[in-house]
Design a protein around this motif. Structure first.
Motif, short mmCIF file in Angstrom:
data_model
loop_
_atom_site.label_atom_id
_atom_site.label_comp_id
_atom_site.label_asym_id
_atom_site.label_seq_id
_atom_site.Cartn_x
_atom_site.Cartn_y
_atom_site.Cartn_z
N ARG A 17 0.83 -1.22 0.00
CA ARG A 17 0.00 0.00 0.00
C ARG A 17 0.86 1.26 0.00
N ASP A 18 0.19 2.36 -0.26
CA ASP A 18 0.77 3.70 -0.17
C ASP A 18 2.09 3.82 -0.97
N LEU A 19 3.12 4.43 -0.41
CA LEU A 19 4.34 4.65 -1.19
C LEU A 19 4.97 3.34 -1.64
N ARG A 58 5.31 -12.87 2.46
CA ARG A 58 4.99 -12.32 3.79
C ARG A 58 6.28 -11.95 4.50
N ILE A 59 6.32 -10.75 5.05
CA ILE A 59 7.50 -10.32 5.81
C ILE A 59 7.07 -9.27 6.83
N ASP A 60 7.51 -9.48 8.05
CA ASP A 60 7.28 -8.51 9.13
C ASP A 60 8.64 -8.14 9.66
N VAL A 61 9.05 -6.88 9.49
CA VAL A 61 10.41 -6.51 9.88
C VAL A 61 10.61 -6.55 11.39
N GLY A 62 9.53 -6.72 12.13
CA GLY A 62 9.64 -6.89 13.58
C GLY A 62 9.80 -8.34 14.00
N VAL A 82 12.95 -0.80 1.59
CA VAL A 82 12.17 -0.99 2.83
C VAL A 82 11.44 0.31 3.15
N THR A 83 10.10 0.27 3.17
CA THR A 83 9.32 1.48 3.47
C THR A 83 8.67 1.42 4.85
N ALA A 84 8.89 0.35 5.59
CA ALA A 84 8.15 0.14 6.84
C ALA A 84 8.28 1.31 7.80
N SER A 85 7.18 1.65 8.43
CA SER A 85 7.21 2.65 9.49
C SER A 85 6.07 2.40 10.46
N ALA A 86 6.27 2.82 11.70
CA ALA A 86 5.22 2.72 12.73
C ALA A 86 5.25 4.03 13.49
N HIS A 87 4.21 4.83 13.33
CA HIS A 87 4.20 6.16 13.94
C HIS A 87 3.92 6.11 15.43
N HIS A 88 4.60 6.97 16.18
CA HIS A 88 4.23 7.19 17.59
C HIS A 88 4.44 8.68 17.86
N LEU A 130 16.55 2.49 1.91
CA LEU A 130 15.75 2.63 3.13
C LEU A 130 14.99 3.96 3.09
N PHE A 131 14.05 4.11 4.00
CA PHE A 131 13.26 5.34 4.06
C PHE A 131 13.50 6.13 5.34
N SER A 132 14.02 7.34 5.14
CA SER A 132 14.14 8.32 6.21
C SER A 132 12.92 9.25 6.10
N SER A 173 14.57 10.50 1.69
CA SER A 173 13.93 11.22 2.79
C SER A 173 12.81 12.09 2.23
N PRO A 174 11.57 11.57 2.24
CA PRO A 174 10.48 12.38 1.69
C PRO A 174 10.07 13.48 2.65
N GLY A 175 9.50 14.54 2.08
CA GLY A 175 8.71 15.48 2.86
C GLY A 175 7.31 14.92 2.99
N GLY A 180 -1.56 8.35 1.17
CA GLY A 180 -2.61 7.50 1.73
C GLY A 180 -2.41 7.36 3.23
N SER A 181 -1.15 7.49 3.63
CA SER A 181 -0.78 7.34 5.04
C SER A 181 -1.50 8.36 5.93
N TRP A 182 -1.75 9.57 5.38
CA TRP A 182 -2.33 10.64 6.20
C TRP A 182 -3.85 10.60 6.24
N1 LIG Z 1 3.95 9.84 3.46
C1 LIG Z 1 4.70 10.80 3.98
O1 LIG Z 1 4.29 11.96 4.10
C2 LIG Z 1 6.10 10.48 4.45
C3 LIG Z 1 6.91 11.53 4.90
C4 LIG Z 1 8.19 11.26 5.37
C5 LIG Z 1 8.65 9.95 5.36
N2 LIG Z 1 7.84 8.96 4.92
C6 LIG Z 1 8.33 7.59 5.00
O2 LIG Z 1 8.17 6.93 3.76
C7 LIG Z 1 7.87 5.55 4.00
C8 LIG Z 1 6.60 5.16 3.29
O3 LIG Z 1 5.59 6.07 3.67
P1 LIG Z 1 4.04 5.78 3.51
O4 LIG Z 1 3.36 7.09 3.45
O5 LIG Z 1 3.81 4.78 2.45
O6 LIG Z 1 3.85 5.15 4.97
P2 LIG Z 1 2.74 4.21 5.54
O7 LIG Z 1 1.45 4.50 4.84
O8 LIG Z 1 2.81 4.37 7.00
O9 LIG Z 1 3.22 2.78 5.10
C9 LIG Z 1 4.13 2.09 5.84
C10 LIG Z 1 4.27 0.71 5.24
O10 LIG Z 1 5.07 -0.02 6.14
C11 LIG Z 1 4.49 -1.28 6.34
N3 LIG Z 1 4.87 -1.78 7.64
C12 LIG Z 1 4.67 -1.22 8.86
N4 LIG Z 1 5.21 -1.99 9.80
C13 LIG Z 1 5.77 -3.06 9.18
C14 LIG Z 1 6.46 -4.20 9.61
N5 LIG Z 1 6.69 -4.44 10.91
N6 LIG Z 1 6.90 -5.08 8.69
C15 LIG Z 1 6.68 -4.88 7.38
N7 LIG Z 1 6.02 -3.82 6.90
C16 LIG Z 1 5.57 -2.92 7.79
C17 LIG Z 1 2.99 -1.05 6.20
O11 LIG Z 1 2.38 -2.25 5.88
P3 LIG Z 1 1.05 -2.82 6.56
O12 LIG Z 1 0.05 -2.81 5.45
O13 LIG Z 1 1.44 -4.20 6.99
O14 LIG Z 1 0.68 -1.94 7.72
C18 LIG Z 1 2.96 -0.06 5.06
O15 LIG Z 1 3.01 -0.73 3.83
C19 LIG Z 1 7.77 5.38 5.51
O16 LIG Z 1 8.98 4.88 6.00
C20 LIG Z 1 7.53 6.79 6.00
O17 LIG Z 1 8.01 7.00 7.33
C21 LIG Z 1 6.58 9.19 4.46
#
Ligand SMILES: NC(=O)c1ccc[n+]([C@@H]2O[C@H](COP(=O)([O-])OP(=O)(O)OC[C@H]3O[C@@H](n4cnc5c(N)ncnc54)[C@H](OP(=O)(O)O)[C@@H]3O)[C@@H](O)[C@H]2O)c1
Length: 238
Positions: A17-19, A58-62, A82-88, A130-132, A173-175, A180-182
């Motif tokens: 999904r998303d990026l 299938r892959i879970d980076v955790g 690798v695009t994985a992220s988990a927001h806090h 990797l993604f910053s 490093s995107p801005g 879709g993430s937001w």
């Molecule tokens: N969009 C922005 O504005 C923005 C800005 C700055 C940086 N970035 C960075 O760009 C990257 C992609 O952004 P995005 O907007 O596409 O982010 P996103 O919507 O949060 O997508 C994150 C992706 O990571 C996957 N993921 C999360 N935890 C995972 C895990 N433990 N193992 C494997 N996959 C995992 C999610 O898959 P699931 O379907 O399994 O949840 C999802 O496909 C991220 O690293 C983000 O921090 C984005």
């Protein structure tokens, strides 16, 4: 010299999904085979079904066992993204330990373990992206975990590039990108994106294409390693 991606295999972790999905599409259009990695195997398969020649894993980076199993299943691979992220995103005074660890796992520890298992399989022309993210360079209350984890990625690619050479390791490093993430902001998304656009030099937020162009270029940029490419419309300079 730019190495074309035609015929190469690109694993995109977070590609369902998303990026991540946009990157899988872009590498497919560039002639590569996309391998979509996601925590939910059914979601990975559904995404792969929509792309010519794509595969799913299938892959879970955790969970290191799934990383090892995924690389075994994938077999030959030229590049890993690798695009994985988990927001806090909360004030420091409200940090939750488990969610803080999960954020570091998704952005830093997980990608390191992906590098561990991918590196022995990558060819000399191979690379890791990797993604910053811009939050690393624009400290703001409530975004400390995001900023630190994204900043760690910029250092990680330098260290990984030095150790894994000739395999190249870079970051994008995107801005703020309306990937879709937001959407989780609901009614607040419009105002958030408008504020983010004001915070750039170019007066707009990013598009998926802005980011995928940079990723596809980095995958083939044979003389670029250890770099973080900023795709954020000058947001660090406002
Ligand atoms: N969009 C922005 O504005 C923005 C800005 C700055 C940086 N970035 C960075 O760009 C990257 C992609 O952004 P995005 O907007 O596409 O982010 P996103 O919507 O949060 O997508 C994150 C992706 O990571 C996957 N993921 C999360 N935890 C995972 C895990 N433990 N193992 C494997 N996959 C995992 C999610 O898959 P699931 O379907 O399994 O949840 C999802 O496909 C991220 O690293 C983000 O921090 C984005």
């Amino acid at each position: 010299m730019y190495q074309h991606l035609h015929g190469q295999r690109v694993l995109v972790v977070g590609g369902a999904r998303d990026l991540g999905l946009a990157i899988a599409r872009a590498v497919t259009q560039a002639g590569a085979t996309a391998i979509i990695g996601a925590r939910d195997a059914a979601r990975a398969t559904a995404a792969a079904d929509g792309l010519a020649g794509a595969e799913a894993v299938r892959i879970d980076v955790g969970d290191e066992a799934t990383i090892a199993a995924a690389l075994d299943q994938v077999g030959a691979v030229d590049h890993v993204v690798v695009t994985a992220s988990a927001h806090h995103n909360v004030p420091v005074t409200e940090l939750d330990h488990a969610r803080t660890v999960a954020a570091f796992e998704a952005k830093v520890v997980g990608p390191l373990l992906v590098a561990k298992h991918a590196a022995p399989r990558l060819p000399a022309h191979g690379s890791i992206v990797l993604f910053s993210g811009v939050a690393a360079w624009n400290p703001a209350p409530g975004y400390t975990v995001m900023g630190i984890t994204n900043g760690a990625v910029a250092f990680a690619v330098q260290h990984l590039a030095a150790e894994l050479a000739p395999v190249r390791v870079n970051a994008v490093s995107p801005g703020i990108v309306d990937s879709g993430s937001w959407d989780r902001l609901g009614d607040g998304k419009g105002a958030f994106l408008a504020g983010a656009a004001d915070g750039t030099l170019v007066g707009r937020t990013g598009t998926n294409d802005d980011v995928t162009d940079a990723v596809v270029w980095l995958l083939g940029a044979g003389f670029v390693s250890g770099e973080t490419i900023h795709v954020e419309g000058g947001a660090r300079l406002r």
